[in-house]
Design a protein around this motif. Structure first.
Motif, PDB file in Angstrom:
ATOM      1  N   SER A  69       0.828  -1.198   0.000  1.00 34.07           N
ATOM      2  CA  SER A  69       0.000   0.000   0.000  1.00 34.07           C
ATOM      3  C   SER A  69       0.867   1.255   0.000  1.00 34.07           C
ATOM      4  O   SER A  69       0.366   2.336  -0.298  1.00 34.07           O
ATOM      5  CB  SER A  69      -0.935  -0.010   1.198  1.00 34.07           C
ATOM      6  N   ASP A  70       2.153   1.100   0.305  1.00 29.54           N
ATOM      7  CA  ASP A  70       3.086   2.225   0.255  1.00 29.54           C
ATOM      8  C   ASP A  70       3.045   2.882  -1.124  1.00 29.54           C
ATOM      9  O   ASP A  70       3.044   4.102  -1.240  1.00 29.54           O
ATOM     10  CB  ASP A  70       4.498   1.733   0.588  1.00 29.54           C
ATOM     11  N   ASP A  98      -0.169  10.727  -3.084  1.00 30.46           N
ATOM     12  CA  ASP A  98       0.581  11.956  -2.808  1.00 30.46           C
ATOM     13  C   ASP A  98       0.985  12.648  -4.108  1.00 30.46           C
ATOM     14  O   ASP A  98       0.920  13.872  -4.220  1.00 30.46           O
ATOM     15  CB  ASP A  98       1.829  11.653  -1.974  1.00 30.46           C
ATOM     16  N   GLU A 127      -0.164   4.887  -1.572  1.00 33.79           N
ATOM     17  CA  GLU A 127      -0.055   6.164  -0.864  1.00 33.79           C
ATOM     18  C   GLU A 127       0.853   7.120  -1.624  1.00 33.79           C
ATOM     19  O   GLU A 127       0.567   8.319  -1.725  1.00 33.79           O
ATOM     20  CB  GLU A 127       0.479   5.933   0.547  1.00 33.79           C
TER      21      GLU A 127
END
Length: 183
Positions: free
Chosen positions: A4-5, A12, A8
């Motif tokens: 999930s990094d 961003d 994200e």
């Protein structure tokens, strides 16, 4: 599969965070640079193309798509398009230069330059055979064989069905095998 990094990170990026672009560059810049070199056969052009890829990513950050949680297939798609445009520009420039008188040139005997030119010459020899392939087969070959994408990731990068990727790659391999056996 990416965590999930990456989701994200892309969120961003879509929100306009330049640090997210920097992280994508740190994470994938080398892979995209090598992909561009394999398409263009020139280190300097590959550097320029890689820069253009990330400029395009920033310009179109709201369009970033994830495939199985990874932005890499989409980035390869952007890189493929940038390289295609760079190749067209190079061919136009070469045609224009061919109409000019050729200046005398002196060879540079520095070892680093020789190594670099040798690798470019080898890549151009490979690209000469690859360039005989239809463009859609070259793109699939570059993404699957050189960039190491799965069929599914290549399909996502090119926005075509997986079966199309498989058949294009099969035809490309058959044509290249015939070229090698003819040589």
């Amino acid at each position: 599969m990416v965590t999930s990094d990456e989701r994200e990170l892309v969120a961003d990026l879509r929100g306009g965070d330049p640090a997210a672009l920097a992280t994508l560059f740190d994470r994938y810049g080398d892979r995209l640079y090598n992909h561009c070199f394999r398409h263009l056969g020139d280190w300097a052009e590959a550097e320029d193309a890689t820069s253009s890829v990330f400029l395009e990513v920033w310009r179109h950050r709201r369009r970033v798509r994830l495939h199985n949680g990874s932005a890499l297939p989409w980035l390869y798609g952007v890189a493929t398009n940038v390289c295609r445009n760079a190749g067209r520009s190079r061919r136009r420039r070469q045609r224009a230069l061919a109409r000019l008188p050729h200046p005398a040139s002196e060879a540079d005997h520095a070892e680093a330059v020789t190594d670099r030119l040798g690798s470019e010459a080898r890549m151009r020899a490979v690209l000469a055979q690859v360039e005989a392939l239809p463009a859609h087969e070259r793109e699939v070959l570059g993404l699957v064989a050189w960039a190491g994408l799965t069929y599914e990731q290549a399909a996502a990068a090119l926005d075509v069905p997986v079966g199309t990727v498989r058949s294009r790659l099969s035809r490309a391999r058959a044509r290249l095998a015939q070229e090698v056996s003819d040589d």
